[in-house]
Design a protein around this motif. Structure first.
Motif, mmCIF file in Angstrom:
data_model
loop_
_atom_site.group_PDB
_atom_site.id
_atom_site.type_symbol
_atom_site.label_atom_id
_atom_site.label_comp_id
_atom_site.label_asym_id
_atom_site.label_seq_id
_atom_site.Cartn_x
_atom_site.Cartn_y
_atom_site.Cartn_z
ATOM 1 N N SER A 235 0.849 -1.196 0.000
ATOM 2 C CA SER A 235 0.000 0.000 0.000
ATOM 3 C C SER A 235 0.885 1.247 0.000
ATOM 4 O O SER A 235 2.098 1.164 0.141
ATOM 5 N N TYR A 236 0.212 2.374 -0.166
ATOM 6 C CA TYR A 236 0.956 3.635 -0.142
ATOM 7 C C TYR A 236 1.537 3.914 1.235
ATOM 8 O O TYR A 236 2.506 4.626 1.382
ATOM 9 N N LEU A 237 0.887 3.315 2.207
ATOM 10 C CA LEU A 237 1.271 3.603 3.576
ATOM 11 C C LEU A 237 2.757 3.338 3.812
ATOM 12 O O LEU A 237 3.455 4.105 4.474
ATOM 13 N N LYS B 180 5.044 3.458 1.698
ATOM 14 C CA LYS B 180 5.940 4.296 0.895
ATOM 15 C C LYS B 180 6.037 5.707 1.437
ATOM 16 O O LYS B 180 6.810 6.512 0.933
ATOM 17 N N ARG C 60 -3.304 -1.682 8.763
ATOM 18 C CA ARG C 60 -4.194 -1.095 7.764
ATOM 19 C C ARG C 60 -5.207 -2.130 7.293
ATOM 20 O O ARG C 60 -6.398 -1.861 7.196
#
Ligand code: SF4
Lengths: 293, 638, 148
Positions: free
Chosen positions: C2-4, C6, C137
């Protein structure tokens, strides 16, 4: 001339779709160049998109639910003002919509009733009143050269607007620093880490709301640089070059100056608008009205 | 009824109601009289709109000679009364001014009384008069209804003030009558008469509470307005000297008589207009007038009486177009707009902010009318309409809030959205009407920029607008921010507001929005035909832009509903205060176990926008400009 | 991914550290380590943070602050205790006013040992935290019923 409705709508849609992409890339490039100027490697080019993606994955944490409304309105009206601009609309209407959107951001910060947000909001307002006169003077100057407030006419004008409005152009670049939230005028919030005001106007926005604010900034970047384009509308290549140089200058200034107080911001912005802007327009007016009646 | 009968009704009916009110002892009687009279006045104003909007300029003969004498007699009685008051309170400047004016009037009557012929058309009505009548008839009567509840509570809160409500409403309705008379009169003598009556009403209402401050401010207002009145009389004498038969005293004739004849009276009467519209250097009387009960501020000092000042200047705008004298008047308006907008930043007293903003907007109208091109005239009239509605709403809101929370200080209005949610929403809309796109005032500001840029020397005004406009933004936004900030643990105190007041406030709120929606209609039905009559061509906003504005307005109205469709349920957390906050109470824990409340205060930037400094600048600049204009007039006369 | 993972933004809180660990945390931001390469930003604001990085031990003065700050971080979030003080109280453990490690007040996900913790181990700890963040998440999504 009012732009053709269909062409206008197509342009607006293209802006609405592409501006966040372009704006995000600009932000990414900005961060890399900034890192290089500081002797660091810097984040990946797409980092701003990761950030926003991440923020959308987070919980919607608010102080009051009204914040959601204000932030959404900020984003929507920012997009609307940019869309009006790129569809060739009336510059003044664009400016008013632009102001409206900022007022929503400020109200969102006020709504939180927290010391940092509050001071951030007040400073954001001071920034708004600092740059607004210059932006209106810019629109007025463009009218004086092209005889139209419509972006579609201004951009098609074969006249090298920048040669008629050198003072206004410099003035615009200076208030651009305020608008891009660059040092030394990044009073209310900035893209840099730790500061005396936590994150100023954005302090009490979290997760999706912060993401929306970020996207609104991207829309804003593209719109603001679009205005730079207008000064060079007679030669698109030159215009793009001007945008790149202007933006690079902003980054350079950002990294070589430190934040000033609001007094200094207000004074310098009004002084610039009051001298460069007015003298430029005054001379133009004189030439137009007196020499060539 | 004929249109002429409608006019006479509107002038006389409030007067009759006023006399009944004078003798109404019980508050119930008063309630009924005011409400019924307000209803009748509002209805007849609408009737006038329906009957007259498409007819252009209509003139009516009302047998005048006897009336003229009666008016003169009343004016002299008033003069004696003021003289007595002036002597009693030792206000010798007022005494001198009264004596001068009375002497001039008497002399006018003695010198020209026998030569003046009876004017064929004493009354007239055109679209501009209709607009003014709508403002007086609808907004004015709404404010009167509001005043009923307000005055009750006012006297509950201020036991020390003598309850003279009968008198109060009497003056209010006499005032309405005078305002109608003013905008329907074609005879300048009549205009002067009604003009003086409004001055008197304003004087009496400002002094209503009979405190030292109120009395002083009332006399200040009187003195400044008398100055204008004297200029008015001088204008009449000049006109009578030019043509002893007095035909030039007819407004419609005068306006068509060309620069050479009309410019001197135009400047003198516009000077009177400047005093009435509280332009610098006379702005202080309007700020002082804020001691009056709030309905008075709403009615006289923002939506109608001060509008009479700009009304007369807008009437004379065609004479001023393109003249240096006009430019001077416009500059006074422009400087007033710029400086008072800045001064409003430094104020935390809500009524003072409203007062400064009123002066500023009147200044903008004066600037438009002074330059006087056709498209600026359009803007000026639009401004009159928008301002009257939004500002009266704001005044009434402030009045209501003041009675609830016991303060008119903006700093005390924090968290109003929690304490008085409905009131906060109405104030929000009212303020949006004053400075946000796509509401009224910003439409006018936009049109003003587009019009000024085509006008001679318009650049000066563009710059004034650019700076003044952003100052406006600042003080409205921070006030808005104050009322919408969500503080914790606030109690809702709204329920105790009487229903009557709400009705009035909701109507005004609706009007702010509706007028922003239908202004193209108002423009094409009322304003454009009038401009067309006067100038031979007219203006409007481009259709595409109107559509965009309407779309924006629609968008703005549906935005709040977004709160109903949250994709994620929000979690509420207290604001960030460096980790030190405790839930709910918003207190800082200091050392030694002290706990301090969180207090947030707005910026007032007093070093930059301080009242005294800017006021001095304005007074000097505007006196300078006015003197130049007067000298030029003397030049023309010689 | 996920973007988390990154874009982990950090909130650094100094509970009552001797400043040794803090300096090491800040060292990670310098050009030598440049954690912004991984999208890591040191925010000063819990509302913007994903990772709560705490140095120093808990005492009576900062207990509430620590708790408050933790509460103001939007979910999903992870807590890293940096240095031995934050982990257990360290050499201050016996002080009359020290409660011990931060896990006495808030749940800790990653412990970074060392006195002071080295920048490399701090970065390593952050990377470990990313895995936990990702799991949180996913866990967050299931009860909400958004996706399977
Ligand atoms: S772990 Fe060591 S260096 Fe870190 S705060 Fe504690 S005593 Fe200082």
């Amino acid at each position: 001339m009012i732009p053709e409705p269909w062409a206008a709508i197509v342009n607006a849609v293209i802006y609405l779709l592409l501006a966040p992409v372009v704006g995000g890339l600009i932000a990414g490039i900005d961060r890399r160049i900034t890192a290089r100027m500081q002797g660091r490697v810097g984040p990946p080019l797409l980092q701003p998109f990761y950030d926003v993606g991440k923020l959308f994955e987070k919980e919607n944490l608010v102080v009051t639910t009204t914040q959601n409304f204000y932030v959404l309105s900020y984003l929507v009206f920012m997009a609307v003002s940019g869309a009006l601009f790129f569809s060739g609309g009336d510059m003044l209407l664009v400016i008013f919509a632009f102001t409206l959107s900022h007022i929503f951001l400020v109200l969102g910060a006020y709504a939180a009733f927290s010391p940092y947000s509050h001071v951030g909001a007040e400073r954001e307002l001071i920034q708004i009143i600092a740059y607004e006169p210059m932006i209106i003077i810019t629109a007025a100057g463009m009218y004086m050269v092209t005889k139209s407030f419509y972006v579609s006419d201004i951009v098609q004008s074969a006249v090298p607007i920048v040669l008629y409005l050198p003072g206004v152009f410099i003035g615009y670049l200076i208030v651009l620093t305020i608008k891009l939230r660059k040092s030394p005028f990044d009073l209310s919030t900035s893209h840099h880490a730790h500061q005396e005001l936590v994150k100023g106007v954005t302090t009490d926005f979290a997760g999706p709301n912060l993401a929306k604010i970020e996207i609104a900034h991207w829309y804003e970047y593209v719109f603001l640089l679009g205005v730079v384009y207008l000064f060079f509308g007679f030669n698109p290549l030159l215009a793009i070059a001007a945008i790149i140089i202007a933006y690079f200058l902003e980054i350079l200034i950002d990294n070589t100056t430190s934040r000033v107080k609001w007094q200094m911001t207000l004074r310098s912005a009004w002084l610039v608008a009051g001298t460069l802007g007015i003298i430029n327009l005054g001379v133009l007016y004189y030439l137009r009205m007196v020499i060539v009646p | 009824m004929q249109v002429s009968q409608l006019l006479i009704f509107l002038v006389l009916f409030p007067l009759i109601a006023a006399f009944f009110l004078l003798f109404a002892r019980k508050s119930l009687e008063r309630n009924w009289i005011v409400k019924l009279a307000a209803l009748a006045i509002g209805a007849v104003s609408l009737w006038l709109l329906v009957a007259g909007f498409d007819k252009g300029m209509m003139m009516f003969g009302v047998s005048g000679k006897a009336l003229d004498l009666a008016m003169l007699a009343i004016e002299l009685v008033i003069a004696v009364y003021l003289l007595w008051l002036g002597l009693k309170h030792k206000k010798y400047s007022v005494v001198i001014l009264v004596v001068i004016q009375a002497a001039l009037l008497l002399w006018f009557e003695l010198a020209f009384g026998h030569t003046l012929v009876e004017l064929p058309n004493n009354l007239f009505v055109d679209q501009f008069s209709i607009i003014m009548a709508m403002i007086i008839g609808i907004i004015g009567s709404l404010i009167c209804v509001y005043a009923l509840g307000y005055m009750e509570i006012f006297h509950e809160h201020h036991k020390e003030i003598v309850d003279r409500q009968g008198m109060f409403f009497f003056i209010l309705f006499v005032f309405l009558s005078a305002m109608f008379g003013l905008v329907f009169s074609n005879n300048l003598l009549w205009v002067l008469f009604f003009w003086e009556i409004t001055t008197l009403c304003s004087f009496l209402l400002i002094g209503y509470s009979q405190t030292t401050e109120a009395t002083n401010n009332a006399f200040l207002a009187l003195a400044m307005n008398m100055l204008g009145g004297i200029a008015f009389v001088v204008a009449l004498i000049y006109l009578a000297t030019l043509d002893p038969s007095g035909r030039l005293l007819e407004l419609s004739t005068l306006l068509k008589s060309g620069y050479a004849v009309a410019i001197v009276p135009a400047v003198l009467i516009c000077f009177a207009g400047l005093t009435k519209a509280a332009q610098m250097p006379f702005s202080s009387w309007l700020v002082g007038a804020m001691v009056a009960p709030t309905p008075v501020s709403a009615l006289l000092h923002s939506s109608t009486m001060v509008k009479a000042g700009v009304y007369i200047i807008v009437r004379f705008a065609p004479v001023l177009t393109g003249t240096t004298e006009g430019l001077m008047i416009a500059l006074v308006g422009g400087f007033t707009f710029l400086l008072t907008s800045c001064m409003a930043i430094s104020q935390s007293n809500a009524k003072k902010v409203l007062a400064y903003s009123t002066i500023a907007n009147l200044g903008l109208i004066v600037a438009c009318a002074g330059v006087g091109t056709y498209n600026l005239m359009w803007v000026a009239i639009l401004l009159i309409i928008f301002h009257a509605i939004a500002k009266s709403l704001l005044f009434l809101c402030v009045g209501t809030v003041e009675h609830r929370i016991g303060s008119r200080d903006i700093e005390d209005m924090g968290g109003l959205i929690e304490r008085m949610p409905k009131m906060a929403v109405m104030m929000f809309i009212g303020m949006a009407g004053m400075f946000l796109a796509p509401f009224g005032m910003i439409i006018s500001k936009w049109a003003a920029i587009e019009a000024f840029i085509q006008a001679p020397f318009g650049l000066i005004f563009i710059i004034i607008l650019a700076f003044g406009g952003s100052a406006t933004l600042f003080f409205w936004s921070k006030w808005m921010g104050k009322i919408i900030s969500v503080m914790r643990n606030q109690e809702n105190v709204e329920k105790t507001v009487p229903q009557d007041k709400y009705t009035v406030l909701w109507i005004l709120t609706a009007l702010v929005v509706i007028v922003a929606l239908i202004f193209p209609l108002i423009s094409s039905v009322l304003i454009e035909p009038y401009i067309m009559d006067v100038y031979g061509y007219t203006t409007r906003l481009a259709e595409a832009n109107i559509i965009i504005m309407l779309l924006m307005l629609g968008l703005l109205m549906i935005m709040p509903f977004s709160m109903l469709f949250e994709s994620k349920t929000p979690r509420i957390a207290p604001p960030y205060m460096g980790g030190r906050t405790t839930e709910g109470g918003m207190k800082f824990h200091g050392s030694l176990g002290m706990s301090r409340d969180l207090v947030l205060s707005n910026y007032y930037l007093r070093t930059y926008f301080g009242e005294e400094k800017l006021f001095m600048v304005g007074v000097l600049a505007c006196w300078g400009i006015i003197l130049i204009a007067l000298v030029m007039v003397v030049g023309v006369v010689l | 991914m996920s973007y988390l993972t990154k874009s982990p933004w950090i909130l650094h809180y100094d509970a009552s550290s001797c400043n040794g660990c803090d300096i090491e945390v800040l060292a990670a931001l310098t050009p030598v380590y440049d954690v912004e390469r991984f999208g890591i930003i040191n925010t000063g604001n819990p509302k913007h943070a994903d990772i709560f990085l705490v140095t120093g031990s808990v005492n009576e003065q900062n207990r509430e602050i620590l708790k408050n700050t933790y509460d103001q971080i939007p979910n999903p979030k992870v807590v890293i205790a940096v240095g031995i003080c934050a982990s257990s109280g360290g050499i201050f453990r016996e002080c009359y006013n020290v409660m011990g490690g931060i896990d006495k007040v808030i749940p800790v996900d990653v412990w970074v040992p060392g006195c002071a913790a080295r920048p490399e181990s701090i970065i390593d700890g952050v990377v470990k935290a990313l895995g936990i963040l990702e799991e949180k998440r996913k866990a967050m999504k299931i009860p909400a019923g958004d996706t399977a």
